[in-house]
Scaffold this active site. Structure first.
Site, PDB file in Angstrom:
ATOM      1  N   GLY A  11      -5.038 -14.051 -11.008  1.00 44.10           N
ATOM      2  CA  GLY A  11      -4.536 -12.748 -11.357  1.00 44.10           C
ATOM      3  C   GLY A  11      -5.641 -12.230 -12.302  1.00 44.10           C
ATOM      4  N   TYR A  57       8.432   0.249 -10.421  1.00 43.53           N
ATOM      5  CA  TYR A  57       7.410  -0.629 -11.274  1.00 43.53           C
ATOM      6  C   TYR A  57       8.036  -1.192 -12.653  1.00 43.53           C
ATOM      7  CZ  TYR A  57       3.857  -2.966 -13.876  1.00 43.53           C
ATOM      8  OH  TYR A  57       2.967  -3.614 -14.574  1.00 43.53           O
ATOM      9  N   LYS A  59      10.228  -4.188 -14.370  1.00 41.99           N
ATOM     10  CA  LYS A  59       9.550  -4.724 -15.540  1.00 41.99           C
ATOM     11  C   LYS A  59      10.560  -4.705 -16.680  1.00 41.99           C
ATOM     12  CE  LYS A  59       6.048  -6.338 -16.013  1.00 41.99           C
ATOM     13  NZ  LYS A  59       5.747  -7.787 -15.594  1.00 41.99           N
ATOM     14  N   THR A 106       2.408  -5.825  -9.044  1.00 44.10           N
ATOM     15  CA  THR A 106       1.582  -4.775  -9.954  1.00 44.10           C
ATOM     16  C   THR A 106       1.247  -3.532  -9.239  1.00 44.10           C
ATOM     17  OG1 THR A 106      -0.314  -5.844  -9.676  1.00 44.10           O
ATOM     18  CG2 THR A 106       0.738  -6.606 -11.601  1.00 44.10           C
ATOM     19  N   LEU A 153      -5.171 -10.745 -15.364  1.00 46.35           N
ATOM     20  CA  LEU A 153      -5.073 -11.250 -16.519  1.00 46.35           C
ATOM     21  C   LEU A 153      -5.081 -12.519 -16.648  1.00 46.35           C
ATOM     22  CD1 LEU A 153      -4.289 -10.906 -19.504  1.00 46.35           C
ATOM     23  CD2 LEU A 153      -1.912 -10.648 -19.076  1.00 46.35           C
ATOM     24  N   ASP A 191       5.703 -23.459  -5.665  1.00 43.17           N
ATOM     25  CA  ASP A 191       6.496 -22.505  -5.728  1.00 43.17           C
ATOM     26  C   ASP A 191       7.666 -22.173  -6.819  1.00 43.17           C
ATOM     27  OD1 ASP A 191       8.290 -20.701  -4.720  1.00 43.17           O
ATOM     28  OD2 ASP A 191       9.453 -21.923  -3.096  1.00 43.17           O
TER      29      ASP A 191
HETATM   30  N1  LIG Z   1      -2.798  -4.755 -14.424  1.00 40.28           N
HETATM   31  C1  LIG Z   1      -2.338  -3.791 -15.326  1.00 40.28           C
HETATM   32  O1  LIG Z   1      -3.077  -2.786 -15.755  1.00 40.28           O
HETATM   33  C2  LIG Z   1      -1.267  -4.205 -16.294  1.00 40.28           C
HETATM   34  C3  LIG Z   1      -0.461  -5.170 -16.103  1.00 40.28           C
HETATM   35  N2  LIG Z   1       0.585  -5.638 -16.732  1.00 40.28           N
HETATM   36  C4  LIG Z   1       1.267  -6.984 -16.786  1.00 40.28           C
HETATM   37  O2  LIG Z   1       0.377  -8.089 -16.872  1.00 40.28           O
HETATM   38  C5  LIG Z   1       0.800  -9.029 -15.979  1.00 40.28           C
HETATM   39  C6  LIG Z   1      -0.482  -9.407 -15.278  1.00 40.28           C
HETATM   40  O3  LIG Z   1      -0.966  -8.446 -14.316  1.00 40.28           O
HETATM   41  P1  LIG Z   1      -2.201  -8.503 -13.420  1.00 40.28           P
HETATM   42  O4  LIG Z   1      -3.041  -9.718 -14.031  1.00 40.28           O
HETATM   43  O5  LIG Z   1      -2.919  -6.884 -13.339  1.00 40.28           O
HETATM   44  O6  LIG Z   1      -1.652  -8.882 -12.166  1.00 40.28           O
HETATM   45  P2  LIG Z   1      -2.300  -9.294 -10.757  1.00 40.28           P
HETATM   46  O7  LIG Z   1      -1.799  -8.540  -9.678  1.00 40.28           O
HETATM   47  O8  LIG Z   1      -3.802  -9.152 -10.844  1.00 40.28           O
HETATM   48  O9  LIG Z   1      -1.815 -10.858 -10.514  1.00 40.28           O
HETATM   49  C7  LIG Z   1      -0.638 -11.139 -10.233  1.00 40.28           C
HETATM   50  C8  LIG Z   1      -0.561 -12.593 -10.209  1.00 40.28           C
HETATM   51  O10 LIG Z   1       0.602 -12.951  -9.466  1.00 40.28           O
HETATM   52  C9  LIG Z   1       0.729 -13.851  -8.329  1.00 40.28           C
HETATM   53  N3  LIG Z   1       1.689 -13.536  -7.384  1.00 40.28           N
HETATM   54  C10 LIG Z   1       1.923 -12.475  -6.937  1.00 40.28           C
HETATM   55  N4  LIG Z   1       3.284 -12.574  -5.931  1.00 40.28           N
HETATM   56  C11 LIG Z   1       3.362 -14.055  -5.984  1.00 40.28           C
HETATM   57  C12 LIG Z   1       4.429 -14.770  -5.412  1.00 40.28           C
HETATM   58  N5  LIG Z   1       5.244 -14.366  -4.652  1.00 40.28           N
HETATM   59  N6  LIG Z   1       4.274 -16.055  -5.848  1.00 40.28           N
HETATM   60  C13 LIG Z   1       3.435 -16.637  -6.623  1.00 40.28           C
HETATM   61  N7  LIG Z   1       2.228 -16.021  -7.261  1.00 40.28           N
HETATM   62  C14 LIG Z   1       2.365 -14.559  -6.937  1.00 40.28           C
HETATM   63  C15 LIG Z   1      -0.684 -13.438  -7.748  1.00 40.28           C
HETATM   64  O11 LIG Z   1      -1.173 -14.332  -6.830  1.00 40.28           O
HETATM   65  P3  LIG Z   1      -1.910 -14.171  -5.548  1.00 40.28           P
HETATM   66  O12 LIG Z   1      -3.288 -13.849  -5.895  1.00 40.28           O
HETATM   67  O13 LIG Z   1      -1.893 -15.438  -4.728  1.00 40.28           O
HETATM   68  O14 LIG Z   1      -1.194 -13.058  -4.878  1.00 40.28           O
HETATM   69  C16 LIG Z   1      -1.442 -13.137  -9.087  1.00 40.28           C
HETATM   70  O15 LIG Z   1      -2.005 -14.425  -9.609  1.00 40.28           O
HETATM   71  C17 LIG Z   1       1.885  -8.487 -15.184  1.00 40.28           C
HETATM   72  O16 LIG Z   1       3.157  -8.877 -15.598  1.00 40.28           O
HETATM   73  C18 LIG Z   1       1.786  -6.989 -15.109  1.00 40.28           C
HETATM   74  O17 LIG Z   1       3.041  -6.167 -15.105  1.00 40.28           O
HETATM   75  C19 LIG Z   1       0.901  -4.738 -17.806  1.00 40.28           C
HETATM   76  C20 LIG Z   1       0.166  -3.784 -18.017  1.00 40.28           C
HETATM   77  C21 LIG Z   1      -0.901  -3.265 -17.416  1.00 40.28           C
HETATM   78  C1  LIG Z   2      -9.204   6.046  -7.989  1.00 42.44           C
HETATM   79  C2  LIG Z   2      -8.708   6.998  -8.487  1.00 42.44           C
HETATM   80  C3  LIG Z   2      -7.685   6.905  -9.367  1.00 42.44           C
HETATM   81  N1  LIG Z   2      -7.123   8.023  -9.863  1.00 42.44           N
HETATM   82  C4  LIG Z   2      -5.738   8.078 -10.742  1.00 42.44           C
HETATM   83  C5  LIG Z   2      -4.658   7.553  -9.768  1.00 42.44           C
HETATM   84  C6  LIG Z   2      -3.786   6.958 -11.171  1.00 42.44           C
HETATM   85  O1  LIG Z   2      -3.128   8.080 -11.783  1.00 42.44           O
HETATM   86  C7  LIG Z   2      -4.808   6.531 -12.192  1.00 42.44           C
HETATM   87  C8  LIG Z   2      -4.980   4.960 -12.190  1.00 42.44           C
HETATM   88  O2  LIG Z   2      -5.163   4.377 -11.170  1.00 42.44           O
HETATM   89  P1  LIG Z   2      -4.203   3.356 -10.510  1.00 42.44           P
HETATM   90  O3  LIG Z   2      -3.532   3.376  -9.583  1.00 42.44           O
HETATM   91  O4  LIG Z   2      -5.376   2.261 -10.384  1.00 42.44           O
HETATM   92  O5  LIG Z   2      -3.512   2.687 -12.094  1.00 42.44           O
HETATM   93  P2  LIG Z   2      -2.064   2.328 -11.824  1.00 42.44           P
HETATM   94  O6  LIG Z   2      -1.625   1.529 -10.836  1.00 42.44           O
HETATM   95  O7  LIG Z   2      -1.294   3.656 -12.246  1.00 42.44           O
HETATM   96  O8  LIG Z   2      -2.263   1.526 -13.177  1.00 42.44           O
HETATM   97  C9  LIG Z   2      -1.009   1.156 -14.039  1.00 42.44           C
HETATM   98  O9  LIG Z   2      -0.577  -0.362 -13.403  1.00 42.44           O
HETATM   99  C10 LIG Z   2       0.322  -1.044 -13.781  1.00 42.44           C
HETATM  100  C11 LIG Z   2       0.208  -2.406 -13.369  1.00 42.44           C
HETATM  101  C12 LIG Z   2       0.641  -0.961 -15.350  1.00 42.44           C
HETATM  102  O10 LIG Z   2       1.203  -1.928 -15.915  1.00 42.44           O
HETATM  103  C13 LIG Z   2      -0.098   0.110 -16.081  1.00 42.44           C
HETATM  104  O11 LIG Z   2      -0.236  -0.045 -17.265  1.00 42.44           O
HETATM  105  C14 LIG Z   2      -1.274   0.805 -15.360  1.00 42.44           C
HETATM  106  O12 LIG Z   2      -2.539  -0.056 -15.689  1.00 42.44           O
HETATM  107  O13 LIG Z   2      -6.061   7.217 -11.798  1.00 42.44           O
HETATM  108  C15 LIG Z   2      -7.477   9.239  -9.896  1.00 42.44           C
HETATM  109  O14 LIG Z   2      -7.329  10.173 -10.360  1.00 42.44           O
HETATM  110  N2  LIG Z   2      -8.855   9.480  -8.835  1.00 42.44           N
HETATM  111  C16 LIG Z   2      -9.307   8.186  -8.225  1.00 42.44           C
HETATM  112  O15 LIG Z   2     -10.541   8.428  -7.484  1.00 42.44           O
END
Ligand SMILES: NC(=O)C1=CN([C@@H]2O[C@H](COP(=O)(O)OP(=O)(O)OC[C@H]3O[C@@H](n4cnc5c(N)ncnc54)[C@H](OP(=O)(O)O)[C@@H]3O)[C@@H](O)[C@H]2O)C=CC1
Ligand SMILES: Cc1cn([C@H]2C[C@H](O)[C@@H](COP(=O)(O)OP(=O)(O)O[C@H]3O[C@@H](C)C(=O)[C@@H](O)[C@H]3O)O2)c(=O)[nH]c1=O
Length: 305
Positions: free
Chosen positions: A25, A140, A144, A77, A27, A51
């Site tokens: 992941g 989403y 959450k 996500t 994070l 699992d």
């Molecule tokens: N990304 C963001 O901008 C934000 C994220 N968050 C929250 O932070 C947390 C981490 O996000 P982020 O790091 O972006 O997530 P990622 O999408 O990068 O990672 C998700 C992880 O979950 C694992 N996973 C997904 N499906 C399964 C499954 N069925 N069984 C086991 N493992 C699984 C993935 O493994 P695999 O690679 O094998 O699929 C991966 O390790 C989440 O709770 C998200 O909601 C909050 C705000 C912003």
């Molecule tokens: C690539 C691209 C994106 N965008 C816009 C689309 C969207 O509104 C914004 C961000 O793009 P993304 O779809 O990557 O981001 P998004 O999936 O909306 O990101 C969110 O993800 C989840 C998991 C969270 O929890 C949030 O905090 C937030 O990080 O940028 C443009 O306007 N032009 C572009 O060329």
């Protein structure tokens, strides 16, 4: 706590972290890196190793390895895809954290779980407090929020839910990487400018998470970098830092149609974090520069090395 559960009688190692999502992941890998740097014992099973939906296997794994802390970074996500895959999103974002919290309670583990700024509807114009009323606009965000509520309803004291936002960082492609890849071959990019949040560096979030854990924080906390930006401002800053000749053109969300509705304003107020730890997260621009510098100079090692 269930008194007849044999797992809870076994002493656990002082600082042994089970990080779900730590193998792949965005994070999770940052967290694994920082935990290792801070000399924690670390367990990062991937999908093939464990699992997480199988309670018996999970409990057996915990009994075998006896972690003291359970960090859940697994999540669904894909914000747009979730609109169509409601069940899959709900399974990962709602059912899983509830199952994990239940196990944390019965095994006496400190449970740390992550949630999102997308639990809010974005109608405020000043930063959201943890106690502000959530009102998600997307599947989403809804799944959450239901995860948060289910976890809190279990009433396990050693529970910490961290709402964060707009993550960027190493190990996995994210918004900043996507923009820089596009910018390398384009003279201009259209990016939405009417969604405002706080970009957050995963490595800072990981360090600050551990500061909260060290402070024994419980309940719901907001934790991001400081300041705020639109996606366009974030993209423009990343492009400027790398010196690529590409112009980030501000557009409205209406001109960038997406399946899921995103909040127009989702800046999170992190003052509870500051009070609990005595630390202030650094501004997102400074964190972005650190990320781009570290990326450029390959400063980071594989978290599992
Ligand atoms: N990304 C963001 O901008 C934000 C994220 N968050 C929250 O932070 C947390 C981490 O996000 P982020 O790091 O972006 O997530 P990622 O999408 O990068 O990672 C998700 C992880 O979950 C694992 N996973 C997904 N499906 C399964 C499954 N069925 N069984 C086991 N493992 C699984 C993935 O493994 P695999 O690679 O094998 O699929 C991966 O390790 C989440 O709770 C998200 O909601 C909050 C705000 C912003
Ligand atoms: C690539 C691209 C994106 N965008 C816009 C689309 C969207 O509104 C914004 C961000 O793009 P993304 O779809 O990557 O981001 P998004 O999936 O909306 O990101 C969110 O993800 C989840 C998991 C969270 O929890 C949030 O905090 C937030 O990080 O940028 C443009 O306007 N032009 C572009 O060329």
């Amino acid at each position: 706590m269930t008194p007849d559960n044999p797992l809870q009688h076994k002493p656990s190692a002082a600082r042994k972290a089970l990080v779900l999502g730590g193998k792949t992941g965005l994070l999770g890998q940052a967290l694994a890196h920082v935990l290792k740097e801070q000399h924690w014992d670390l367990l990062c099973p991937g999908r093939d190793d464990l699992d997480v939906f199988d309670q018996t296997s999970l409990e057996a794994y915990i009994e075998r390895h006896r972690p003291s802390h359970l960090f859940n970074t697994i999540g669904y996500t894909q914000v747009d895809q979730a609109e169509e895959e409601t069940r899959a999103a709900s399974r990962l974002n709602t059912s899983l954290p509830i199952l994990l919290a239940r196990i944390a309670k019965s095994c006496n583990l400190y449970f740390i779980h992550y949630s999102t700024d997308f639990v809010f509807d974005g109608k405020k114009s000043i930063p959201y407090l943890p106690q502000d009323e959530p009102n998600p606009l997307s599947v989403y965000g809804t799944t959450k929020l239901e995860g948060e509520q289910g976890v809190m309803a279990l009433g396990w004291d050693k529970t910490l839910i961290i709402r964060t936002a707009w993550l960027f960082g190493p190990y996995k492609t994210n918004f900043v990487d996507k923009i820089l890849t596009l910018a390398a071959t384009r003279r201009s990019l259209d990016i939405v400018h009417d969604q405002v949040g706080c970009p957050t560096y995963t490595m800072d979030l990981a360090c600050n998470t551990l500061a909260l854990v060290k402070a024994g924080a419980q309940g719901i906390f907001h934790l991001t970098n400081t300041g705020h930006a639109s996606w366009c401002e974030l993209a423009a800053e990343a492009i400027a830092c790398t010196g690529v000749p590409c112009h980030a053109r501000p557009i409205s969300s209406a001109d960038f149609p997406q399946k899921a509705v995103r909040p127009a304003y989702s800046v999170l107020d992190c003052s509870d974090f500051v009070r609990a730890t005595g630390l202030t997260p650094r501004p997102w621009i400074q964190a972005l520069r650190a990320y781009l510098f570290e990326k450029d100079h390959a400063c980071l090692t594989d978290p599992r090395d």
